[in-house]
Design an enzyme around this catalytic site. Structure first.
Site, PDB file in Angstrom:
ATOM      1  N   TYR A 175       0.852  -1.235  -0.074  1.00 41.66           N
ATOM      2  CA  TYR A 175       0.074  -0.037  -0.156  1.00 41.66           C
ATOM      3  C   TYR A 175       0.908   1.058   0.049  1.00 41.66           C
ATOM      4  O   TYR A 175       0.578   2.325  -0.790  1.00 41.66           O
ATOM      5  CB  TYR A 175      -0.998  -0.138   1.217  1.00 41.66           C
ATOM      6  CG  TYR A 175      -2.085  -1.105   0.938  1.00 41.66           C
ATOM      7  CD1 TYR A 175      -3.262  -0.946   0.279  1.00 41.66           C
ATOM      8  CD2 TYR A 175      -1.760  -2.475   1.282  1.00 41.66           C
ATOM      9  CE1 TYR A 175      -4.168  -1.730   0.111  1.00 41.66           C
ATOM     10  CE2 TYR A 175      -2.519  -3.273   0.958  1.00 41.66           C
ATOM     11  CZ  TYR A 175      -3.820  -2.988   0.419  1.00 41.66           C
ATOM     12  OH  TYR A 175      -4.844  -4.115  -0.044  1.00 41.66           O
ATOM     13  N   CYS A 183      -2.314  -0.744  10.368  1.00 37.34           N
ATOM     14  CA  CYS A 183      -1.455   0.162  11.030  1.00 37.34           C
ATOM     15  C   CYS A 183      -1.829   0.360  12.577  1.00 37.34           C
ATOM     16  O   CYS A 183      -0.854   0.170  13.584  1.00 37.34           O
ATOM     17  CB  CYS A 183      -1.245   1.570  10.301  1.00 37.34           C
ATOM     18  SG  CYS A 183      -0.516   1.400   8.781  1.00 37.34           S
ATOM     19  N   LYS A 192      -1.529  -2.547  15.218  1.00 36.29           N
ATOM     20  CA  LYS A 192      -0.026  -3.135  15.537  1.00 36.29           C
ATOM     21  C   LYS A 192       0.788  -2.019  15.984  1.00 36.29           C
ATOM     22  O   LYS A 192       1.827  -2.160  16.701  1.00 36.29           O
ATOM     23  CB  LYS A 192       0.317  -3.723  14.070  1.00 36.29           C
ATOM     24  CG  LYS A 192       0.722  -2.819  13.038  1.00 36.29           C
ATOM     25  CD  LYS A 192       2.268  -2.761  12.598  1.00 36.29           C
ATOM     26  CE  LYS A 192       2.376  -2.107  11.538  1.00 36.29           C
ATOM     27  NZ  LYS A 192       3.632  -1.210  11.440  1.00 36.29           N
TER      28      LYS A 192
HETATM   29  P1  NAD Z   1       2.597  -4.295   2.749  1.00 36.27           P
HETATM   30  O1  NAD Z   1       2.469  -5.445   3.340  1.00 36.27           O
HETATM   31  O2  NAD Z   1       1.309  -3.730   2.057  1.00 36.27           O
HETATM   32  O3  NAD Z   1       3.633  -4.325   1.653  1.00 36.27           O
HETATM   33  C1  NAD Z   1       4.947  -4.567   1.948  1.00 36.27           C
HETATM   34  C2  NAD Z   1       5.616  -4.913   0.751  1.00 36.27           C
HETATM   35  O4  NAD Z   1       6.984  -5.519   0.962  1.00 36.27           O
HETATM   36  C3  NAD Z   1       4.934  -6.411   0.394  1.00 36.27           C
HETATM   37  O5  NAD Z   1       4.669  -6.408  -1.090  1.00 36.27           O
HETATM   38  C4  NAD Z   1       6.143  -7.618   0.430  1.00 36.27           C
HETATM   39  O6  NAD Z   1       6.228  -8.637  -0.595  1.00 36.27           O
HETATM   40  C5  NAD Z   1       7.385  -6.650   0.397  1.00 36.27           C
HETATM   41  N1  NAD Z   1       8.526  -7.114   0.770  1.00 36.27           N
HETATM   42  C6  NAD Z   1       8.673  -7.490   1.848  1.00 36.27           C
HETATM   43  N2  NAD Z   1      10.364  -7.991   2.179  1.00 36.27           N
HETATM   44  C7  NAD Z   1      10.713  -7.517   0.953  1.00 36.27           C
HETATM   45  C8  NAD Z   1      12.056  -7.414   0.485  1.00 36.27           C
HETATM   46  N3  NAD Z   1      13.050  -8.050   1.171  1.00 36.27           N
HETATM   47  N4  NAD Z   1      12.543  -6.780  -0.787  1.00 36.27           N
HETATM   48  C9  NAD Z   1      11.426  -6.195  -1.545  1.00 36.27           C
HETATM   49  N5  NAD Z   1      10.079  -6.168  -1.047  1.00 36.27           N
HETATM   50  C10 NAD Z   1       9.762  -6.723   0.308  1.00 36.27           C
HETATM   51  O7  NAD Z   1       2.579  -2.992   3.744  1.00 36.27           O
HETATM   52  P2  NAD Z   1       2.182  -1.469   3.779  1.00 36.27           P
HETATM   53  O8  NAD Z   1       0.906  -1.640   4.350  1.00 36.27           O
HETATM   54  O9  NAD Z   1       2.719  -0.763   2.522  1.00 36.27           O
HETATM   55  O10 NAD Z   1       2.997  -1.079   4.876  1.00 36.27           O
HETATM   56  C11 NAD Z   1       4.700  -0.883   4.974  1.00 36.27           C
HETATM   57  C12 NAD Z   1       4.998  -0.039   5.974  1.00 36.27           C
HETATM   58  O11 NAD Z   1       4.388   1.404   6.237  1.00 36.27           O
HETATM   59  C13 NAD Z   1       4.598  -0.482   7.414  1.00 36.27           C
HETATM   60  O12 NAD Z   1       5.826  -0.365   8.201  1.00 36.27           O
HETATM   61  C14 NAD Z   1       3.561   0.141   7.650  1.00 36.27           C
HETATM   62  O13 NAD Z   1       3.286   0.278   9.191  1.00 36.27           O
HETATM   63  C15 NAD Z   1       3.725   1.409   7.306  1.00 36.27           C
HETATM   64  N6  NAD Z   1       2.651   2.456   6.911  1.00 36.27           N
HETATM   65  C16 NAD Z   1       1.580   1.767   6.408  1.00 36.27           C
HETATM   66  C17 NAD Z   1       0.373   2.612   6.113  1.00 36.27           C
HETATM   67  C18 NAD Z   1      -0.867   2.100   5.412  1.00 36.27           C
HETATM   68  O14 NAD Z   1      -1.810   2.782   5.433  1.00 36.27           O
HETATM   69  N7  NAD Z   1      -0.743   0.832   4.822  1.00 36.27           N
HETATM   70  C19 NAD Z   1       0.520   4.043   6.407  1.00 36.27           C
HETATM   71  C20 NAD Z   1       1.704   4.498   6.946  1.00 36.27           C
HETATM   72  C21 NAD Z   1       2.779   3.462   7.312  1.00 36.27           C
END
Ligand code: NAD
Length: 438
Positions: free
Chosen positions: A10, A268, A271
């Site tokens: 995301y 988010c 956790k």
């Molecule tokens: P997500 O799970 O949707 O995406 C993470 C991606 O990282 C996955 O596609 C996974 O396959 C990939 N990945 C894992 N290991 C990898 C590697 N070694 N190399 C390349 N890709 C790899 O997670 P998200 O919701 O996008 O959240 C990511 C971070 O941002 C988290 O720390 C979350 O807390 C933070 N965050 C999320 C949001 C939200 O609304 N989702 C908002 C702000 C912050």
């Protein structure tokens, strides 16, 4: 700038597509082949407003591509944004495994490449994670000093799923935690032209700011929902109460997250609250307010289960399954939890969520549904009609206009309104209408 974005979830997908849209040359990296292929086909691996067209345009223009090859991405870029997941461990602590792994991979690629590169962590992580855990990994691989031989910054993300593209281009603030001024300058240059105030702070401060935000959002929702529940029990319209409460601008209260509705969830807030409370406990700091936000949220979800039980009906339709409208994200969705409780109690359940169906069709969340929610997969209906026809009780967990248009009126079906429908005022007097947010 030439940018690589690690993690096409995301945060990563939106960051990659929006940065490409701003004129940067972006390569996205993910270990998930499905996501890499989707992006290279010009399709977004997540469901979000405008993200599909942004990815399609950027890929067609040649400013965005995806790969599974870390070395190739690092070779072709001067800055990397790390957007991998940081989920909860079973004990509530923060899982840093993906962060560590990606940092090792980037460090190894940088050791081969040489030249200055800036590594920017966007993932949410507890204060100290960057300096105490990730910087030593980078320094070990690069064989140099962070801030001198390799740039390091923490740049937390404040997007809200469902409106994340809009939030990217109109951020509430930009926070740059910089190890050294040159690293901070790289991040500032990346977002040059975007509105909103830019705060340049130490790395650990940037990490902590993200927790301040998410803990406060959870607190606000819990506060609004508890107040809503008390108002409901006392026969008071909680939204009218909040309208007046929020009109008091002298106290400068933002209305965001303060409308009584359903329980919060997602990948988010739960956790981040969990890992913050866990970190506080480990440090022997008492945090009674923060440690009761999640229990308050769980109580609110239980209220919805009780509303259904009280109807005495068994055939239930649920509209909405993702954790909030406008996204296909099912992680820690309170509607998933609600569906599981009802399913576990033997209710005959059908569920419709257009974004979840679309994402399943594209393949983006298919694996998640098959592996984590096989028991609910069989209950998913692709059309609104199917659910309406089936149900004696309809739970509305989304404001999706396509659903609202087709909701039955006065035909004996009980409507349990979890979101305070736009026509709730009119429905309220009808028999068979039950509102959680009154
Ligand atoms: P997500 O799970 O949707 O995406 C993470 C991606 O990282 C996955 O596609 C996974 O396959 C990939 N990945 C894992 N290991 C990898 C590697 N070694 N190399 C390349 N890709 C790899 O997670 P998200 O919701 O996008 O959240 C990511 C971070 O941002 C988290 O720390 C979350 O807390 C933070 N965050 C999320 C949001 C939200 O609304 N989702 C908002 C702000 C912050």
């Amino acid at each position: 700038m030439r940018v690589s974005v690690f993690g096409l979830g995301y945060v990563g997908c939106v960051s990659a597509a929006c940065l490409a849209g701003m004129g940067h040359q972006v390569v996205g990296v993910d270990v998930n082949r499905v996501k890499v292929d989707l992006v290279n086909d010009g399709r977004a691996p997540v469901v979000e407003e405008r993200i599909g067209e942004l990815v399609a345009e950027a890929v067609a223009a040649g400013s965005l591509r995806a790969t599974g090859d870390v070395r190739e991405a690092i070779r072709d870029s001067e800055v990397s944004l790390i957007c991998v997941g940081t989920p909860s461990e079973p004990n509530g602590s923060l899982c840093t495994t993906y962060l560590e792994r990606v940092t090792e991979e980037i460090g190894a690629a940088l050791a081969e490449r040489g030249g200055r590169h800036t590594v920017v962590f966007r993932s949410t992580m507890l204060p100290g994670t960057c300096l105490n855990l990730l910087v030593p990994i980078l320094e070990k691989y690069v064989g140099g000093t962070a801030g001198v031989d390799v740039g390091v910054a923490v740049n937390p993300e404040f997007l809200r799923e469902g409106t994340s593209v809009k939030d990217f281009f109109d951020p509430p603030k930009t926070v740059i935690g910089e190890l050294d001024a040159a690293s901070g300058d790289v991040v500032a240059a990346l977002y040059e032209g975007l509105p909103g105030e830019v705060f340049r702070v130490p790395v650990a401060t940037a990490e902590a700011i993200k927790y301040a935000d998410n803990a406060f959002h959870g607190l606000k929702i819990g506060f609004a929902n508890e107040l809503g529940a008390v108002c409901r029990a006392l026969g008071v319209d909680s939204h009218q109460v909040m309208d007046v409460f929020l009109a008091d601008r002298k106290l400068n209260i933002s209305p965001a997250y303060l409308r009584p509705g359903f329980a919060f969830g997602g990948s988010c807030l739960p956790k981040d609250l969990r890992s913050l409370v866990h970190a506080a406990q480990r440090a022997d700091v008492s945090v009674p307010i923060l440690s009761h936000v999640l229990p308050s949220n769980a109580d609110h979800l239980q209220r919805a289960v009780e509303l259904v039980e009280r109807t005495g009906r068994r055939r239930v339709g649920l509209f909405g399954l993702s954790f909030k409208p406008g996204t296909d994200d099912l992680r820690e969705s309170p509607l998933v939890e609600l569906a599981e409780r009802l399913f576990g109690k033997g209710y005959d359940l059908r569920i419709h969520d257009a974004n979840v169906s679309l994402s399943r069709l594209l393949g983006a969340n298919r694996e998640y549904i098959e592996n984590r929610l096989p028991h609910l997969a069989q209950l998913l209906a692709d059309t609104v009609e199917e659910v309406v026809e089936h149900a004696e009780v309809i739970l509305v967990g989304t404001g999706d206009p396509a659903v609202l248009e087709q909701l039955p009126h006065g035909d004996g079906t009980v409507i349990v309104d979890l979101v305070r429908l736009p026509d709730a005022e009119a429905r309220r007097t009808e028999p068979g209408y039950v509102g959680l947010a009154w």
